[in-house]
Design a protein around this motif. Structure first.
Motif, PDB file in Angstrom:
ATOM      1  N   ASP A 225      44.564 100.952  73.319  1.00 27.01           N
ATOM      2  CA  ASP A 225      45.271 102.025  72.603  1.00 27.01           C
ATOM      3  C   ASP A 225      44.649 102.257  71.235  1.00 27.01           C
ATOM      4  OD1 ASP A 225      46.955 102.415  74.700  1.00 27.01           O
ATOM      5  OD2 ASP A 225      48.658 101.333  73.843  1.00 27.01           O
ATOM      6  N   TYR A 226      44.360 101.173  70.551  1.00 29.05           N
ATOM      7  CA  TYR A 226      43.775 101.261  69.210  1.00 29.05           C
ATOM      8  C   TYR A 226      42.417 101.981  69.260  1.00 29.05           C
ATOM      9  CZ  TYR A 226      41.316  99.631  65.014  1.00 29.05           C
ATOM     10  OH  TYR A 226      40.572  99.562  63.869  1.00 29.05           O
ATOM     11  N   LYS A 227      41.556 101.580  70.168  1.00 25.24           N
ATOM     12  CA  LYS A 227      40.224 102.182  70.257  1.00 25.24           C
ATOM     13  C   LYS A 227      40.290 103.653  70.658  1.00 25.24           C
ATOM     14  CE  LYS A 227      38.336  99.193  73.066  1.00 25.24           C
ATOM     15  NZ  LYS A 227      37.267  98.605  73.896  1.00 25.24           N
ATOM     16  N   ASN A 228      41.168 103.965  71.600  1.00 20.60           N
ATOM     17  CA  ASN A 228      41.252 105.345  72.090  1.00 20.60           C
ATOM     18  C   ASN A 228      41.773 106.324  71.034  1.00 20.60           C
ATOM     19  OD1 ASN A 228      40.295 104.601  74.570  1.00 20.60           O
ATOM     20  ND2 ASN A 228      42.289 104.504  75.559  1.00 20.60           N
ATOM     21  N   LYS A 229      42.534 105.820  70.074  1.00 15.69           N
ATOM     22  CA  LYS A 229      43.115 106.704  69.062  1.00 15.69           C
ATOM     23  C   LYS A 229      42.226 106.874  67.823  1.00 15.69           C
ATOM     24  CE  LYS A 229      48.064 106.316  70.126  1.00 15.69           C
ATOM     25  NZ  LYS A 229      47.935 105.789  71.478  1.00 15.69           N
TER      26      LYS A 229
ATOM     27  N   LEU B 122      47.630 101.253  62.241  1.00 16.61           N
ATOM     28  CA  LEU B 122      46.300 100.646  62.165  1.00 16.61           C
ATOM     29  C   LEU B 122      45.199 101.689  62.326  1.00 16.61           C
ATOM     30  CD1 LEU B 122      46.839  97.368  64.238  1.00 16.61           C
ATOM     31  CD2 LEU B 122      47.025  97.706  61.769  1.00 16.61           C
ATOM     32  N   VAL B 123      45.419 102.643  63.220  1.00 23.17           N
ATOM     33  CA  VAL B 123      44.423 103.703  63.433  1.00 23.17           C
ATOM     34  C   VAL B 123      44.278 104.564  62.173  1.00 23.17           C
ATOM     35  CG1 VAL B 123      43.970 105.847  64.688  1.00 23.17           C
ATOM     36  CG2 VAL B 123      44.625 103.792  65.945  1.00 23.17           C
ATOM     37  N   LYS B 124      45.393 104.921  61.563  1.00 18.54           N
ATOM     38  CA  LYS B 124      45.344 105.719  60.331  1.00 18.54           C
ATOM     39  C   LYS B 124      44.562 104.987  59.250  1.00 18.54           C
ATOM     40  CE  LYS B 124      49.547 108.520  60.780  1.00 18.54           C
ATOM     41  NZ  LYS B 124      50.905 108.789  60.236  1.00 18.54           N
ATOM     42  N   LYS B 125      44.807 103.692  59.124  1.00 18.72           N
ATOM     43  CA  LYS B 125      44.113 102.904  58.108  1.00 18.72           C
ATOM     44  C   LYS B 125      42.618 102.851  58.395  1.00 18.72           C
ATOM     45  CE  LYS B 125      44.426  98.499  55.663  1.00 18.72           C
ATOM     46  NZ  LYS B 125      45.217  97.270  55.471  1.00 18.72           N
ATOM     47  N   THR B 126      42.258 102.673  59.663  1.00 20.17           N
ATOM     48  CA  THR B 126      40.851 102.615  60.047  1.00 20.17           C
ATOM     49  C   THR B 126      40.162 103.949  59.813  1.00 20.17           C
ATOM     50  OG1 THR B 126      41.407 100.981  61.753  1.00 20.17           O
ATOM     51  CG2 THR B 126      39.250 102.035  61.906  1.00 20.17           C
ATOM     52  N   ASP B 127      40.792 105.040  60.263  1.00 20.94           N
ATOM     53  CA  ASP B 127      40.201 106.370  60.100  1.00 20.94           C
ATOM     54  C   ASP B 127      40.012 106.727  58.628  1.00 20.94           C
ATOM     55  OD1 ASP B 127      39.980 106.825  62.787  1.00 20.94           O
ATOM     56  OD2 ASP B 127      41.840 107.953  62.971  1.00 20.94           O
ATOM     57  N   LYS B 128      40.989 106.373  57.815  1.00 23.61           N
ATOM     58  CA  LYS B 128      40.900 106.669  56.380  1.00 23.61           C
ATOM     59  C   LYS B 128      39.694 105.979  55.759  1.00 23.61           C
ATOM     60  CE  LYS B 128      43.536 106.350  52.054  1.00 23.61           C
ATOM     61  NZ  LYS B 128      44.825 105.906  51.433  1.00 23.61           N
ATOM     62  N   CYS B 129      39.505 104.712  56.097  1.00 22.85           N
ATOM     63  CA  CYS B 129      38.372 103.963  55.553  1.00 22.85           C
ATOM     64  C   CYS B 129      37.059 104.499  56.126  1.00 22.85           C
ATOM     65  CB  CYS B 129      38.524 102.475  55.873  1.00 22.85           C
ATOM     66  SG  CYS B 129      37.270 101.431  55.106  1.00 22.85           S
ATOM     67  N   ALA B 130      37.054 104.870  57.406  1.00 20.41           N
ATOM     68  CA  ALA B 130      35.833 105.361  58.060  1.00 20.41           C
ATOM     69  C   ALA B 130      35.377 106.681  57.451  1.00 20.41           C
ATOM     70  CB  ALA B 130      36.067 105.522  59.557  1.00 20.41           C
ATOM     71  N   ARG B 131      36.312 107.535  57.055  1.00 19.84           N
ATOM     72  CA  ARG B 131      35.939 108.811  56.429  1.00 19.84           C
ATOM     73  C   ARG B 131      35.236 108.581  55.096  1.00 19.84           C
ATOM     74  NH1 ARG B 131      40.650 110.691  59.141  1.00 19.84           N
ATOM     75  NH2 ARG B 131      42.030 109.933  57.485  1.00 19.84           N
ATOM     76  N   ARG B 132      35.613 107.523  54.400  1.00 18.92           N
ATOM     77  CA  ARG B 132      34.921 107.194  53.153  1.00 18.92           C
ATOM     78  C   ARG B 132      33.497 106.741  53.432  1.00 18.92           C
ATOM     79  NH1 ARG B 132      39.660 103.397  50.558  1.00 18.92           N
ATOM     80  NH2 ARG B 132      41.157 105.046  50.016  1.00 18.92           N
TER      81      ARG B 132
END
Length: 254
Positions: free
Chosen positions: A108-112, A56-66
């Protein structure tokens, strides 16, 4: 005869003892196997939890970078991704019959989340984890910034008054951030001149500036027009003079 009987009794005792030892060993083995199975299950659950959060973190970070590259279109997409991640965490806790895990997985989700966009994701996360807002989402705006302003209003006035605003159509899907902020100001307690300095703290003034800066031109005009209606004649004259001086300064600088 007595010797034969003693031998039989002794053999019987030996047989009973052996049976007890075997039964004890069997029970002990079953216990060990149960413990090993439990530990394996716990290890598997922990692995699945960690795997879920990392995904979930990877998916969020990927979208956030866009978002950092194409701001307007992807903010809405990022909010949808955060909502999806919150939903998956909730589903995981329900499937494992462990609602108490929810707060831990949320943390955990927020911290990562990557620090470069963590503050934006945190705001979206607060909105996405508010059950009341999600329950009434069809009657609320879709912008996460406006929804965050709704969340502030909800925390300040409670569910009953917020629901009244929905029922009166003061809050609706087309409501702007400026509109919701105006409702928040309407709900501020009435204070005397002696108390005003305690209410208008630096923190509240900074918050007001942050809200205004983040508004669109149309939203600023809506807020300004709504505030002007509350001014007295002498205040309007002073405001007009201030605006005129500001316009002259800008013209001279140009």
């Amino acid at each position: 005869m007595d010797m034969d009987r003693q031998e039989r009794e002794q053999k019987a005792l030996q047989t009973t003892y052996c049976d007890d030892v075997l039964a004890y060993n069997k029970t002990d083995d079953e216990l060990n196997r149960s413990v090993e199975m439990y530990l394996r299950e716990q290890e598997e659950r922990n692995f699945q939890r960690e795997k879920l959060i990392v995904t979930l973190v990877k998916k969020t970070d990927k979208c956030a970078r866009r978002v950092s590259r194409v701001i307007e279109n992807h903010h809405r997409k990022l909010y949808e991704v955060v909502r999806e991640c919150v939903s998956k965490i909730n589903d995981f806790c329900e499937e494992n019959d462990s609602i108490s895990l929810k707060s831990l997985l949320y943390k955990d989700y927020k911290n990562k989340i990557d620090r470069s966009h963590r503050s934006t994701v945190y705001v979206m996360f607060k909105v996405a984890t508010c059950d009341f807002l999600q329950k009434h989402e069809d009657k609320l705006p879709t912008s996460y910034n406006t929804l965050y302003e709704c969340l502030k209003l909800l925390n300040e006035v409670g569910e009953d008054i917020f629901t009244d605003y929905i029922n009166s159509n003061d809050i609706n899907p087309s409501a702007t951030k400026a509109r919701i902020y105006g409702l928040r100001m309407r709900e501020m307690p009435v204070v005397s001149k002696d108390q005003i300095s305690n209410v208008l703290t630096v923190k509240k003034f900074d918050e007001f500036l942050d809200v205004v800066i983040s508004m669109s031109s149309e939203e600023r005009m809506e807020l300004a027009t709504g505030m002007i209606d509350k001014f007295h004649t002498d205040e309007l004259e002073l405001l007009l003079e201030t605006v005129s001086l500001k316009l002259n300064d800008l013209r001279e600088a140009a």
